[in-house]
Design an enzyme around this catalytic site. Structure first.
Site, mmCIF file in Angstrom:
data_model
loop_
_atom_site.group_PDB
_atom_site.id
_atom_site.type_symbol
_atom_site.label_atom_id
_atom_site.label_comp_id
_atom_site.label_asym_id
_atom_site.label_seq_id
_atom_site.Cartn_x
_atom_site.Cartn_y
_atom_site.Cartn_z
ATOM 1 N N CYS A 1 0.810 -1.220 0.000
ATOM 2 C CA CYS A 1 0.000 0.000 0.000
ATOM 3 C C CYS A 1 0.844 1.272 0.000
ATOM 4 O O CYS A 1 0.321 2.364 -0.233
ATOM 5 C CB CYS A 1 -0.945 0.005 1.204
ATOM 6 S SG CYS A 1 -2.006 -1.451 1.278
ATOM 7 N N HIS B 1 -9.637 2.369 -1.784
ATOM 8 C CA HIS B 1 -8.202 2.104 -1.631
ATOM 9 C C HIS B 1 -7.689 1.134 -2.693
ATOM 10 O O HIS B 1 -7.520 -0.059 -2.443
ATOM 11 C CB HIS B 1 -7.960 1.551 -0.223
ATOM 12 C CG HIS B 1 -6.557 1.113 0.042
ATOM 13 N ND1 HIS B 1 -5.446 1.809 -0.410
ATOM 14 C CD2 HIS B 1 -6.068 0.042 0.745
ATOM 15 C CE1 HIS B 1 -4.354 1.190 -0.019
ATOM 16 N NE2 HIS B 1 -4.698 0.108 0.680
ATOM 17 N N CYS C 1 0.396 2.897 6.190
ATOM 18 C CA CYS C 1 0.795 1.544 6.595
ATOM 19 C C CYS C 1 0.734 0.638 5.374
ATOM 20 O O CYS C 1 0.010 0.915 4.411
ATOM 21 C CB CYS C 1 -0.118 1.018 7.697
ATOM 22 S SG CYS C 1 -1.869 0.907 7.231
#
Length: 428
Positions: A93, A384, A414
């Site tokens: 990510c 996301h 994160c």
């Protein structure tokens, strides 16, 4: 400026396509399709057609074998000068924030004058591999020297070999999904279901209001008839979310589909350059990257640490390097992988015990003014697409600082594998 002194890195601005829930509007689009669309929007916005860019960095988390040169292929699909080089990056990510930092560092060191960073992911077009046993048989068939050997190997095939391997969502070291790991964090930090739902609702309302205010008008560009992120639920409420069942721990869980990020398709990108290049080319400068960005990792396997807690380390190191406190920021962009992750991070920074034992600090980092947190919405509301989140945040924060007339902003993301990527943006 001395010849060997790092140059200031300007963020001209960003562009992205709307983020869409998996298996909705972009169901038949590839990573390359989506990333190319984002690059095209950026080129159109800043009139880059025919221009040779110093370098382009980008990437995706879920990649087909055909995507081995994804970013370069996306560049070739635009009107940028084909002499523009490009390379792929992957850090779960944190991918596109890491890509942005790589481009920023090259600009700062004078290796290039301008560059583009981006990221993309689609779970609608996820790579599906053949059965592992079948793959091994086929490789042996390819290595066989005679027809007889090949026939003998093919005779091993059984119906079970036709079952495909779908992409895994669990951590290879633990076998737990990111959501299951975050459930453990929420329990450790005693994060309530209500607090998570409240943060999720705030994210939706902030994102929707930003659209109403026109904030995203020059950041989000229509694609395939979609004009805005389709995950937003501006009318949602804490009372409505309270009715949902837990998603990862069915008996005692607090994470739900609503206070976690949905599977999402989308792409985003940002245009960076040196201060001198911006001036020479009459380009706007929304903000500047500082040289204090940090990455970190935690031992979530044997060290008993939360999978998504590494940003606590990275931010602490970054603040020390910059000579700042956690309170010295006008805006905070903390990626909402899960509402619980954000709340765990904030609570850890306030904990004297955690900051002493884990971060090696005599005093806690302290609390932040949450009215400055994710003021235009974040991942729970917007979606996301794993590798696209970093450059979405960079572009959003740079514009926030520009419209604010100056200030300082913190980015915290994160990532899978117990990693975190952070950065500081400033607008003098």
């Amino acid at each position: 400026m001395a010849e060997n002194m790092p140059r200031r890195v300007a963020i001209v601005g960003g562009a992205r396509i709307p983020f869409c829930r998996s298996n909705t509007k972009y169901s038949h689009q590839s990573n390359q399709d989506l990333l190319t669309a984002s690059f095209k929007a950026l080129s159109e916005k800043y009139k880059l057609a025919g221009k040779q860019i110093g370098e382009v960095a980008g990437g995706a988390v879920l990649k087909h074998a055909r995507d081995f040169n994804l970013t370069r292929e996306a560049v070739l699909g635009t009107d940028l000068d084909p002499h523009t080089p490009a390379f792929d990056v992957q850090q779960a990510c944190g991918t596109s924030l890491e890509a942005t930092l790589l481009i920023a560092n090259k600009i700062a060191m004078g290796q290039i004058d301008c560059g583009i960073a981006g990221g993309v992911d689609t779970t609608s077009d996820a790579p599906i591999a053949i059965n592992e046993d079948l793959r091994k048989i086929l490789l042996d068939v390819n290595r066989a020297k005679t027809g007889g050997e090949r026939a003998k190997l093919l005779a091993k095939l059984r119906p079970r070999h036709l079952v495909p391997n779908f992409p895994g969502v669990s951590e290879p070291r633990t076998g737990l999904s990111m959501g299951e790991h975050c459930e453990l964090m929420a329990k450790e930090w005693k994060i309530s279901r209500k607090a998570q739902d409240e943060l999720a609702v705030a994210s939706h309302k902030a994102a929707a209001q930003a659209y109403v205010d026109g904030f995203y008008d020059d950041l989000v560009f229509p694609y395939l008839g979609v004009e805005r992120d389709n995950n937003m639920r501006p009318d949602t409420s804490v009372e409505q979310l309270a009715k949902l069942k837990p998603a990862f721990d069915k008996e005692n869980g607090t994470l739900t589909a609503a206070n976690s990020t949905p599977l999402t398709d989308g792409a985003s990108s940002v245009f960076l350059c040196s201060e001198e290049y911006a001036e020479a080319n009459n380009l706007p400068v929304q903000a500047f990257f500082t040289p204090y960005s940090r990455t970190a990792a935690v031992d979530f396997v044997d060290g008993g640490e939360g999978l998504l807690m590494s940003p606590t380390y990275a931010v602490a190191d970054m603040l020390d390097a910059a000579g700042l406190t956690l309170q010295d920021f006008d805006f905070y962009e903390i990626h909402e992988a899960f509402a619980a992750q954000v709340l765990c991070t904030l609570k850890a920074w306030e904990s004297k015990k955690y900051c002493k034992e884990r971060l090696g600090r005599d005093t806690p980092l302290g609390s932040i003014d949450t009215s400055k947190l994710n003021v235009k919405g974040s991942s729970v509301a917007l979606g996301h697409p794993f590798a696209a989140t970093g450059t979405r945040i960079v572009a959003t924060l740079a514009k926030i600082l520009d419209e604010n007339g100056g200030g300082r902003g913190l980015i915290s993301i994160c990532a899978a594998g117990g990693q975190g990527v952070t950065a500081i943006l400033e607008k003098p």
